[in-house]
Design a protein around this motif. Structure first.
Motif, short mmCIF file in Angstrom:
data_model
loop_
_atom_site.label_atom_id
_atom_site.label_comp_id
_atom_site.label_asym_id
_atom_site.label_seq_id
_atom_site.Cartn_x
_atom_site.Cartn_y
_atom_site.Cartn_z
N ASN A 315 -2.46 0.77 -5.45
CA ASN A 315 -3.07 1.02 -4.14
C ASN A 315 -4.40 1.78 -4.24
O ASN A 315 -4.80 2.48 -3.31
CB ASN A 315 -2.10 1.76 -3.22
CG ASN A 315 -1.67 3.12 -3.77
OD1 ASN A 315 -2.24 3.62 -4.74
ND2 ASN A 315 -0.66 3.71 -3.15
N ILE A 316 -5.07 1.63 -5.38
CA ILE A 316 -6.39 2.26 -5.55
C ILE A 316 -7.35 1.75 -4.47
O ILE A 316 -7.43 0.55 -4.22
CB ILE A 316 -6.95 1.98 -6.95
CG1 ILE A 316 -6.05 2.62 -8.01
CG2 ILE A 316 -8.38 2.50 -7.10
CD1 ILE A 316 -6.44 2.28 -9.43
N ASN A 317 -8.04 2.66 -3.83
CA ASN A 317 -9.01 2.38 -2.75
C ASN A 317 -8.36 1.96 -1.44
O ASN A 317 -9.06 1.66 -0.47
CB ASN A 317 -10.04 1.32 -3.15
CG ASN A 317 -10.98 1.80 -4.25
OD1 ASN A 317 -11.16 3.00 -4.42
ND2 ASN A 317 -11.56 0.86 -5.00
N ASN A 318 -7.04 1.94 -1.40
CA ASN A 318 -6.38 1.55 -0.15
C ASN A 318 -6.40 2.70 0.86
O ASN A 318 -6.04 3.83 0.53
CB ASN A 318 -4.94 1.13 -0.41
CG ASN A 318 -4.24 0.69 0.85
OD1 ASN A 318 -4.76 -0.13 1.59
ND2 ASN A 318 -3.06 1.22 1.12
N THR A 319 -6.82 2.40 2.08
CA THR A 319 -6.83 3.41 3.15
C THR A 319 -6.00 2.98 4.35
O THR A 319 -5.96 3.69 5.35
CB THR A 319 -8.28 3.67 3.61
OG1 THR A 319 -8.87 2.45 4.08
CG2 THR A 319 -9.12 4.26 2.49
N ASN A 320 -5.34 1.84 4.25
CA ASN A 320 -4.56 1.30 5.36
C ASN A 320 -3.06 1.38 5.06
O ASN A 320 -2.65 1.38 3.89
CB ASN A 320 -4.95 -0.16 5.62
CG ASN A 320 -6.40 -0.30 6.01
OD1 ASN A 320 -6.90 0.46 6.85
ND2 ASN A 320 -7.11 -1.25 5.40
N PRO A 321 -2.24 1.43 6.09
CA PRO A 321 -0.79 1.49 5.87
C PRO A 321 -0.27 0.25 5.14
O PRO A 321 -0.78 -0.85 5.32
CB PRO A 321 -0.21 1.57 7.29
CG PRO A 321 -1.34 2.03 8.15
CD PRO A 321 -2.59 1.48 7.52
N LEU A 322 0.73 0.45 4.31
CA LEU A 322 1.38 -0.67 3.65
C LEU A 322 2.28 -1.39 4.65
O LEU A 322 3.03 -0.76 5.38
CB LEU A 322 2.22 -0.16 2.48
CG LEU A 322 2.96 -1.24 1.67
CD1 LEU A 322 1.98 -2.07 0.85
CD2 LEU A 322 4.00 -0.60 0.75
N GLN A 323 2.19 -2.72 4.66
CA GLN A 323 3.07 -3.52 5.51
C GLN A 323 4.29 -3.96 4.71
O GLN A 323 4.16 -4.44 3.57
CB GLN A 323 2.34 -4.77 6.02
CG GLN A 323 1.18 -4.49 6.94
CD GLN A 323 0.59 -5.78 7.46
OE1 GLN A 323 1.25 -6.55 8.17
NE2 GLN A 323 -0.67 -6.03 7.12
N GLU A 324 5.45 -3.83 5.29
CA GLU A 324 6.70 -4.29 4.69
C GLU A 324 7.31 -5.32 5.64
O GLU A 324 7.74 -4.97 6.74
CB GLU A 324 7.64 -3.10 4.48
CG GLU A 324 8.96 -3.46 3.81
CD GLU A 324 9.90 -2.26 3.76
OE1 GLU A 324 10.66 -2.13 2.79
OE2 GLU A 324 9.87 -1.44 4.73
N VAL A 325 7.31 -6.59 5.22
CA VAL A 325 7.71 -7.68 6.10
C VAL A 325 8.74 -8.56 5.40
O VAL A 325 8.52 -8.99 4.26
CB VAL A 325 6.50 -8.55 6.51
CG1 VAL A 325 6.92 -9.63 7.50
CG2 VAL A 325 5.39 -7.68 7.10
N GLU A 326 9.85 -8.84 6.06
CA GLU A 326 10.83 -9.79 5.53
C GLU A 326 10.41 -11.21 5.88
O GLU A 326 9.98 -11.49 6.99
CB GLU A 326 12.22 -9.51 6.10
CG GLU A 326 12.83 -8.21 5.62
CD GLU A 326 14.30 -8.08 6.00
OE1 GLU A 326 14.86 -9.04 6.55
OE2 GLU A 326 14.88 -7.01 5.75
#
Length: 428
Positions: A315-326
């Protein structure tokens, strides 16, 4: 590095193919490929076992799959290395519930379909020796990058690609997975990572017509690398770049198959030491055309019951929430933003992991053996295989819509449903 028993792709008129390839007129096999799902399956991978083919003794010949006036590109794969092919591998499109009636013939001549997958691996015997192509490697614990004082491997280890995207594995002890962004569908040059003198050179962090390395890895294990959670401690498969002795006694690598429709790589990690325990880990990586990603299958032996398998998403450089989707049989962990070097371009990355055994995810701490990552957790048993997918959608790829976060998320979840869908093979 191309194996003569492998073949390739590109839909061609039957008449043209038969005029250029000598085929055997006896021993023909008819089969039905049935998309059992209600969804369209573009570029769906299908594997047909050797055991299902009555005339499988034609092991030195090339399969020709005829569907009406079209040829479905195919290749044979020898997965266990015994010199005999184990499966016919093909990639084709299906409409919802479609049944394709296919005739299998055997050609004594390689039809030379267009190449859409490839593996590149090169190494040098010493610092003053040129890089030479190779198909396998044995890496002892004391011959990692830092201990040698120079980089032995072209691009730090093997690279694999299809017509959409490329990846590389840091075989030098780090065992991280990196991303090559591709702007064109053709296979990238064989000399990427080598200068005119045959020396290892990092020349792929600059832009070329085909693309470049776009993904920062740092002390993560990249996109789709794995490790273990042992007594709630995150344990890396291998070492950080500053360490001189590997935690893995011996790492073996082999190109199992390199063909225009499918390329397969295999890794064995012997006596991986974690605390006072030794683990044996195996990893198989597979790629085929049409998908902005690759398939990975891993297993671990020596588990004592206090471990969980970790599958990583840097998640380097990530600034947004992680999405967890089934989606389908899978859980998709999705991120999107300026995830590239120096935040120059927009990139979406994701791992598509099975629901079975999934126990949520954690974020790696800022220090330790694995950092800068989301880590999907799995309950696993000894030698139990876990198959998952790593996906990368770059805004400069053939699909510029990856610039949009919603579009990328929809691509990932749709792909998960397509991967869930089953194609039944009936041989008459």
């Amino acid at each position: 590095m191309k194996k003569s028993i492998q073949l390739g792709l590109a839909t061609t008129a039957v008449a043209a193919l038969l005029s250029s390839c000598k085929t055997q007129q006896n021993g023909q096999t008819k089969m039905v490929l049935h998309n059992t799902s209600e969804i369209v399956l573009p570029q769906k991978a299908v594997e047909i076992s050797r055991k299902a083919i009555a005339n499988a003794d034609k092991s030195t010949n090339f399969p020709i799959l005829l569907h009406g006036n079209d040829t479905i590109p195919a290749q044979v794969n020898d997965l266990n290395g015994d010199g005999k092919w184990d499966e016919i591998f093909l990639v084709t499109d299906f409409s919802a519930k479609e049944k394709k009636e296919v005739e299998l013939k055997w050609s004594e001549t390689d039809p030379k379909f267009t190449v859409r997958t490839s593996v590149r691996f090169g190494k040098r015997a010493a610092k003053d020796q040129p890089v030479k192509p190779a198909t396998e490697e044995i890496l002892p614990a004391n011959e990692v990058h830092k201990a040698l004082g120079y980089q032995r491997y072209q691009t730090d280890g093997p690279t694999w690609e299809n017509d959409k995207v490329g990846f590389r594995h840091y075989l030098d002890g780090r065992n991280a997975k990196d991303v090559f962004g591709k702007k064109t569908p053709g296979i990238t040059p064989e000399n990427v990572g080598i200068n005119a003198k045959g020396e290892v050179e990092d020349d792929y962090h600059q832009m070329y017509d085909w693309g470049r390395d776009i993904f920062p890895v740092g002390n993560s294990v990249g996109l789709g690398g794995f490790g273990l959670l042992v007594d709630n401690q995150i344990k890396r498969l291998g070492i950080l770049p500053t360490e001189k002795v590997n935690t893995i006694e011996t790492t073996t690598f082999k190109i199992v198959s390199e063909g225009p429709e499918n390329s397969v790589l295999s890794y064995d990690y012997h006596n991986w030491k974690v605390n006072d325990n030794l683990y044996q880990a195996h990893e198989t990586t597979s790629i085929w055309p049409g998908m902005y990603g690759y398939q990975n299958t891993v297993s671990v032996d020596g588990l004592k019951g206090n471990e969980q398998l970790l599958i990583a998403l840097s998640n380097i450089n990530n600034t947004n929430p992680l999405q967890e989707v089934e989606a389908g049989d899978f859980v998709c962990l999705i991120q999107h933003g300026h995830l590239t070097y120096d935040k120059q371009w927009i990139l979406g990355t994701a791992i598509i992991v099975p629901k079975k055994g999934y126990k949520g995810f954690i974020e790696a701490p800022k220090t330790g053996e694995i950092t800068q990552s989301f880590l999907a957790k799995f309950d696993v048993k000894n030698n139990e295989t876990v198959t998952y997918y790593a996906v990368a959608g770059w805004e400069l790829s053939a699909d510029p819509n990856f610039k949009d976060a919603t579009y990328f998320a929809n691509y990932v979840t749709t792909l998960a449903k397509q991967l869930t869908a089953k194609v039944e093979v009936k041989v008459n």
